[in-house]
Design a protein around this motif. Structure first.
Motif, PDB file in Angstrom:
ATOM      1  N   LEU A  27      18.928  17.085  -3.111  1.00  0.00           N
ATOM      2  CA  LEU A  27      18.507  18.165  -2.211  1.00  0.00           C
ATOM      3  C   LEU A  27      18.377  17.606  -0.799  1.00  0.00           C
ATOM      4  N   PRO A  28      18.806  18.358   0.202  1.00  0.00           N
ATOM      5  CA  PRO A  28      18.666  17.867   1.577  1.00  0.00           C
ATOM      6  C   PRO A  28      17.184  17.753   1.930  1.00  0.00           C
ATOM      7  N   LEU A  29      16.793  16.602   2.452  1.00  0.00           N
ATOM      8  CA  LEU A  29      15.377  16.354   2.744  1.00  0.00           C
ATOM      9  C   LEU A  29      15.140  16.360   4.244  1.00  0.00           C
ATOM     10  N   LYS A  30      14.019  16.926   4.634  1.00  0.00           N
ATOM     11  CA  LYS A  30      13.594  16.940   6.041  1.00  0.00           C
ATOM     12  C   LYS A  30      12.237  16.249   6.128  1.00  0.00           C
ATOM     13  N   PRO A  31      12.212  14.915   5.936  1.00  0.00           N
ATOM     14  CA  PRO A  31      10.927  14.217   5.846  1.00  0.00           C
ATOM     15  C   PRO A  31      10.120  14.247   7.134  1.00  0.00           C
ATOM     16  N   LEU A  32      10.780  14.493   8.262  1.00  0.00           N
ATOM     17  CA  LEU A  32      10.044  14.589   9.529  1.00  0.00           C
ATOM     18  C   LEU A  32       9.793  16.047   9.902  1.00  0.00           C
ATOM     19  N   GLY A  33      10.294  16.944   9.090  1.00  0.00           N
ATOM     20  CA  GLY A  33      10.148  18.368   9.381  1.00  0.00           C
ATOM     21  C   GLY A  33       9.414  19.072   8.264  1.00  0.00           C
ATOM     22  N   ARG A  34      10.080  20.063   7.660  1.00  0.00           N
ATOM     23  CA  ARG A  34       9.357  20.916   6.705  1.00  0.00           C
ATOM     24  C   ARG A  34       9.066  20.253   5.377  1.00  0.00           C
ATOM     25  N   ASP A  35       9.660  19.060   5.124  1.00  0.00           N
ATOM     26  CA  ASP A  35       9.315  18.322   3.902  1.00  0.00           C
ATOM     27  C   ASP A  35       8.332  17.184   4.160  1.00  0.00           C
ATOM     28  N   SER A  36       7.787  17.086   5.353  1.00  0.00           N
ATOM     29  CA  SER A  36       6.781  16.047   5.591  1.00  0.00           C
ATOM     30  C   SER A  36       5.545  16.358   4.746  1.00  0.00           C
ATOM     31  N   ARG A  37       4.742  15.339   4.491  1.00  0.00           N
ATOM     32  CA  ARG A  37       3.508  15.546   3.715  1.00  0.00           C
ATOM     33  C   ARG A  37       2.644  16.652   4.347  1.00  0.00           C
ATOM     34  N   GLU A  38       2.541  16.588   5.676  1.00  0.00           N
ATOM     35  CA  GLU A  38       1.713  17.577   6.380  1.00  0.00           C
ATOM     36  C   GLU A  38       2.347  18.969   6.278  1.00  0.00           C
ATOM     37  N   GLY A  39       3.675  18.981   6.383  1.00  0.00           N
ATOM     38  CA  GLY A  39       4.386  20.264   6.312  1.00  0.00           C
ATOM     39  C   GLY A  39       4.217  20.914   4.950  1.00  0.00           C
ATOM     40  N   ILE A  40       4.370  20.102   3.901  1.00  0.00           N
ATOM     41  CA  ILE A  40       4.232  20.644   2.539  1.00  0.00           C
ATOM     42  C   ILE A  40       2.780  21.075   2.301  1.00  0.00           C
ATOM     43  N   ALA A  41       1.834  20.262   2.763  1.00  0.00           N
ATOM     44  CA  ALA A  41       0.417  20.622   2.584  1.00  0.00           C
ATOM     45  C   ALA A  41       0.122  21.945   3.288  1.00  0.00           C
ATOM     46  N   ALA A  42       0.664  22.120   4.473  1.00  0.00           N
ATOM     47  CA  ALA A  42       0.412  23.365   5.214  1.00  0.00           C
ATOM     48  C   ALA A  42       1.048  24.559   4.494  1.00  0.00           C
ATOM     49  N   GLN A  43       2.279  24.364   4.011  1.00  0.00           N
ATOM     50  CA  GLN A  43       2.961  25.483   3.340  1.00  0.00           C
ATOM     51  C   GLN A  43       2.205  25.903   2.079  1.00  0.00           C
ATOM     52  N   THR A  44       1.752  24.913   1.313  1.00  0.00           N
ATOM     53  CA  THR A  44       1.119  25.258   0.045  1.00  0.00           C
ATOM     54  C   THR A  44      -0.255  25.897   0.244  1.00  0.00           C
ATOM     55  N   GLY A  45      -0.780  25.825   1.456  1.00  0.00           N
ATOM     56  CA  GLY A  45      -2.040  26.501   1.748  1.00  0.00           C
ATOM     57  C   GLY A  45      -1.863  27.965   2.123  1.00  0.00           C
ATOM     58  N   LEU A  46      -0.618  28.402   2.241  1.00  0.00           N
ATOM     59  CA  LEU A  46      -0.365  29.784   2.674  1.00  0.00           C
ATOM     60  C   LEU A  46      -0.379  30.746   1.490  1.00  0.00           C
ATOM     61  N   ALA A  47      -0.835  31.965   1.751  1.00  0.00           N
ATOM     62  CA  ALA A  47      -0.944  32.959   0.675  1.00  0.00           C
ATOM     63  C   ALA A  47       0.429  33.420   0.186  1.00  0.00           C
ATOM     64  N   ASN A  48       1.458  33.281   1.010  1.00  0.00           N
ATOM     65  CA  ASN A  48       2.783  33.774   0.620  1.00  0.00           C
ATOM     66  C   ASN A  48       3.686  32.661   0.080  1.00  0.00           C
ATOM     67  N   VAL A  49       3.081  31.554  -0.327  1.00  0.00           N
ATOM     68  CA  VAL A  49       3.840  30.423  -0.874  1.00  0.00           C
ATOM     69  C   VAL A  49       3.253  30.038  -2.226  1.00  0.00           C
ATOM     70  N   ARG A  50       4.112  29.826  -3.204  1.00  0.00           N
ATOM     71  CA  ARG A  50       3.666  29.315  -4.509  1.00  0.00           C
ATOM     72  C   ARG A  50       4.629  28.195  -4.892  1.00  0.00           C
ATOM     73  N   PHE A  51       4.098  26.985  -4.931  1.00  0.00           N
ATOM     74  CA  PHE A  51       4.893  25.796  -5.223  1.00  0.00           C
ATOM     75  C   PHE A  51       4.511  25.335  -6.627  1.00  0.00           C
ATOM     76  N   LEU A  52       5.479  25.318  -7.524  1.00  0.00           N
ATOM     77  CA  LEU A  52       5.214  24.956  -8.916  1.00  0.00           C
ATOM     78  C   LEU A  52       5.927  23.662  -9.286  1.00  0.00           C
ATOM     79  N   VAL A  53       5.285  22.871 -10.127  1.00  0.00           N
ATOM     80  CA  VAL A  53       5.939  21.704 -10.717  1.00  0.00           C
ATOM     81  C   VAL A  53       5.902  21.843 -12.231  1.00  0.00           C
ATOM     82  N   ALA A  54       6.920  21.296 -12.877  1.00  0.00           N
ATOM     83  CA  ALA A  54       6.954  21.241 -14.340  1.00  0.00           C
ATOM     84  C   ALA A  54       6.772  19.789 -14.742  1.00  0.00           C
TER      85      ALA A  54
END
Ligand SMILES: CC(C)(COP(=O)(O)OP(=O)(O)OC[C@H]1O[C@@H](n2cnc3c(N)ncnc32)[C@H](O)[C@@H]1OP(=O)(O)O)[C@@H](O)C(=O)NCCC(=O)NCCS
Length: 148
Positions: A27-54
């Motif tokens: 998968l294309p990674l944007k480690p300095l952008g939307r895939d950064s730790r901070e970016g992912i943490a911010a996204q998963t705090g939003l009400a319109n985002v649901r991030f699931l792991v199996a």
């Protein structure tokens, strides 16, 4: 397989192994952008985002991911990934259904995903689940910052 797998919400402690899985999956990674730790943490705090792991229930090993988002109008399925050694066991389809269930619970009637041309496995999964390809639509994007 069903009882062997746990699908749960992403936790920030999962971040490193999720990034490693996405890299292995190509998968294309944007480690300095939307895939950064901070970016992912911010996204998963939003009400319109649901991030699931199996995870494999017995071992806790990460088996796959999916990131469902919506804009109030349309539901989007992003970041579907399954560990290569665990493919063709229905995990990808289960993750998509879990994302669909959540998007449905949020009132979304149309679900969509963007798939790179040539990604036949991903197209096959979505087609098998009732998604229709729209070759007449071309994706346009504007990046406000490099690497975003
Ligand atoms: C796409 C991906 C998530 C599929 O995961 P998976 O767990 O293997 O998918 P499933 O086992 O749920 O497949 C469901 C159905 O989709 C179809 N399918 C899945 N992979 C396929 C393949 N490689 N070729 C043809 N059909 C395929 C089959 O109809 C399959 O059912 P079947 O095994 O009973 O025939 C996995 O290949 C992957 O992680 N790829 C790399 C990352 C990626 O491209 N993600 C998508 C970005 S848009």
């Amino acid at each position: 397989m069903a009882e062997d797998l746990v699908i749960r919400g992403f936790r920030i402690e999962d971040y490193d192994r999720v990034m490693e899985l996405w890299a292995r999956c190509g998968l294309p990674l944007k480690p300095l952008g939307r895939d950064s730790r901070e970016g992912i943490a911010a996204q998963t705090g939003l009400a319109n985002v649901r991030f699931l792991v199996a995870e494999e229930a017995a071992t806790g090993r990460l088996a796959g991911t999916i990131l469902a988002t919506h804009d109030g109008r349309k539901g989007w399925i992003n970041r579907l990934s399954v560990e290569a050694s665990l493919r063709r066991r229905g995990i990808g389809a289960r993750l998509v259904r879990a994302a669909e269930d959540w998007l449905g619970s949020q009132g979304l009637g149309i679900l969509a995903c963007l798939i790179e041309e040539g990604n036949d496995a991903s197209m096959a999964v979505f087609q098998a689940l009732g998604y229709k390809k729209h070759p007449e639509i071309v994706y346009f994007a504007k990046r406000r910052f490099p690497g975003v």
